[in-house]
Design a protein around this motif. Sequence first.
Motif, PDB file in Angstrom:
ATOM      1  N   TYR A 238       0.830  -1.203   0.000  1.00 35.59           N
ATOM      2  CA  TYR A 238       0.000   0.000   0.000  1.00 35.59           C
ATOM      3  C   TYR A 238       0.864   1.253   0.000  1.00 35.59           C
ATOM      4  O   TYR A 238       0.618   2.205  -0.753  1.00 35.59           O
ATOM      5  CB  TYR A 238      -0.926  -0.010   1.216  1.00 35.59           C
TER       6      TYR A 238
ATOM      7  N   VAL B   7      -8.760  -4.839  -4.425  1.00 39.69           N
ATOM      8  CA  VAL B   7      -7.772  -3.967  -5.074  1.00 39.69           C
ATOM      9  C   VAL B   7      -7.763  -4.202  -6.578  1.00 39.69           C
ATOM     10  O   VAL B   7      -7.730  -3.255  -7.382  1.00 39.69           O
ATOM     11  CB  VAL B   7      -6.375  -4.179  -4.472  1.00 39.69           C
TER      12      VAL B   7
ATOM     13  N   SER C 292      -7.827   0.466  -6.285  1.00 39.85           N
ATOM     14  CA  SER C 292      -7.343   1.249  -5.156  1.00 39.85           C
ATOM     15  C   SER C 292      -7.602   0.501  -3.863  1.00 39.85           C
ATOM     16  O   SER C 292      -8.237  -0.562  -3.850  1.00 39.85           O
ATOM     17  CB  SER C 292      -8.025   2.619  -5.110  1.00 39.85           C
ATOM     18  N   TYR C 293      -7.125   1.104  -2.764  1.00 41.30           N
ATOM     19  CA  TYR C 293      -7.299   0.506  -1.443  1.00 41.30           C
ATOM     20  C   TYR C 293      -8.482   1.110  -0.686  1.00 41.30           C
ATOM     21  O   TYR C 293      -8.684   0.787   0.488  1.00 41.30           O
ATOM     22  CB  TYR C 293      -6.022   0.675  -0.610  1.00 41.30           C
TER      23      TYR C 293
END
Length: 444
Positions: free
Chosen positions: A268, A400, A405-406
């Motif tokens: 991340y 993800v 995205s996170y």
Amino acid sequence: MSTAVGSDSEVKAPRTMTRMRWAIIWLAFVGLSINYLDRSSLSVALPFMGEDFHLTATQQGMIFAAFFWAYDVCQLAAGWYVDKVGPRRSFTIAALWWSVCTMATSFARGFGSLFAVRFLLGVGESPAPSTSAKVVATWFPKSERAFATSIWDSGSRVGAVIALPIVTLIISFTTWHGVFIIIGALGVVWAFAWWKIYRAPQDHPRVGTAELAHIESGGARGAGSDDADAAKLPWRSLFRYRTILSMMFGFFCLNSAIYFFITFFPSYLVSERGFDLLKLGMFGALPGVCAVACGWLGGFAADRAVRRGHSVTRVRKTQIAGGLVGGSVIMFAAVVPEAWMALALLSLAYSSLTVAATGIWSLPADVAPSSKHVGSIGGIQNFASNLAGIFTPLVIGVLVDSTGSYVAPLAVIGAVALLGAANYLFVMGRVEPLKVKEPLALQH
């Protein structure tokens, strides 16, 4: 007959009282640090092993998973085993087992042999947390239980944090083979030290009468404190209690958040926040360092509240639920604009989760119907918690890949943490030793 929480024997101990119980728990801390150093060493050394193994990413994932499959499956049996043979024997045998498996890693020659030693490593390490919980229950009164738990539990974070510098340093002077030989040998040395030093408080030659009285009068779960019917309660009957089921679900929720830091946290920082290797090395350990310090402070504060007369139920629920609520701020880390803001939120989340973990690992000693069930309950809740190690990385990876995205995975993790907090507040009952529900004769 229960002992008053705020009794003089807990609040003011004689000045001549020995402190052997603290030496014992710090020795357990060293053992847990070595335990996590051993399990973390492969992830650091693997990039340097590529020329000898040529593993695909899928094969690497299977090798990492082999440890957790064995570790989790063995938790239930490990807890029973700890109660059966006691902490002295269980920790010694476990440490020798995982140390030999660590050293054997240096002789692996391919995917199959590396998979096998990691699987066996998971088996050997499985009794460690339940044994540590049993040690706290045996050696510490209620008013010192949370801080003692925070000490041994912090070994898991210390071992993981020191793995990177220690493994890379050893490789720079030797080879990747030397890593596993050296850290495996550390475990062997520790195992002999534990066997030499550890005894039950009543049998330890360096425990004075004042310390023994302090331990026993303060609510430690020694064999002498057991109710006869409770001591005979079958292991399988533990699953009939709402408290146990709630502990299993709640610990699963906690580890669903903690496993983000063990798995995807470095990725991340690199992919979402643009950290290079230097920044990752400098700042990546910050959440772990904060978590260790806050875990100790949380345990100290919980014990102080108990000594001031607050009920164990109130203290544990406040500590655990509050920690999980604090951990839920992880959901905001993916949406703040600056990297330092994200790192601050992640440090706060990990620290809060560690405070909750200290309370959670205090529960087996708090709720066990007898001293013969402490390790079993620790193994039961740890079995459920480590299921998160199987499912959480998979869910994060899928989200993800599908969203790019996170944001979504961290939102899910934060929501699960809040669900765990609600579970401890409203589902789990009073934090007290479980009562036998019916005559044992009717259970057979």
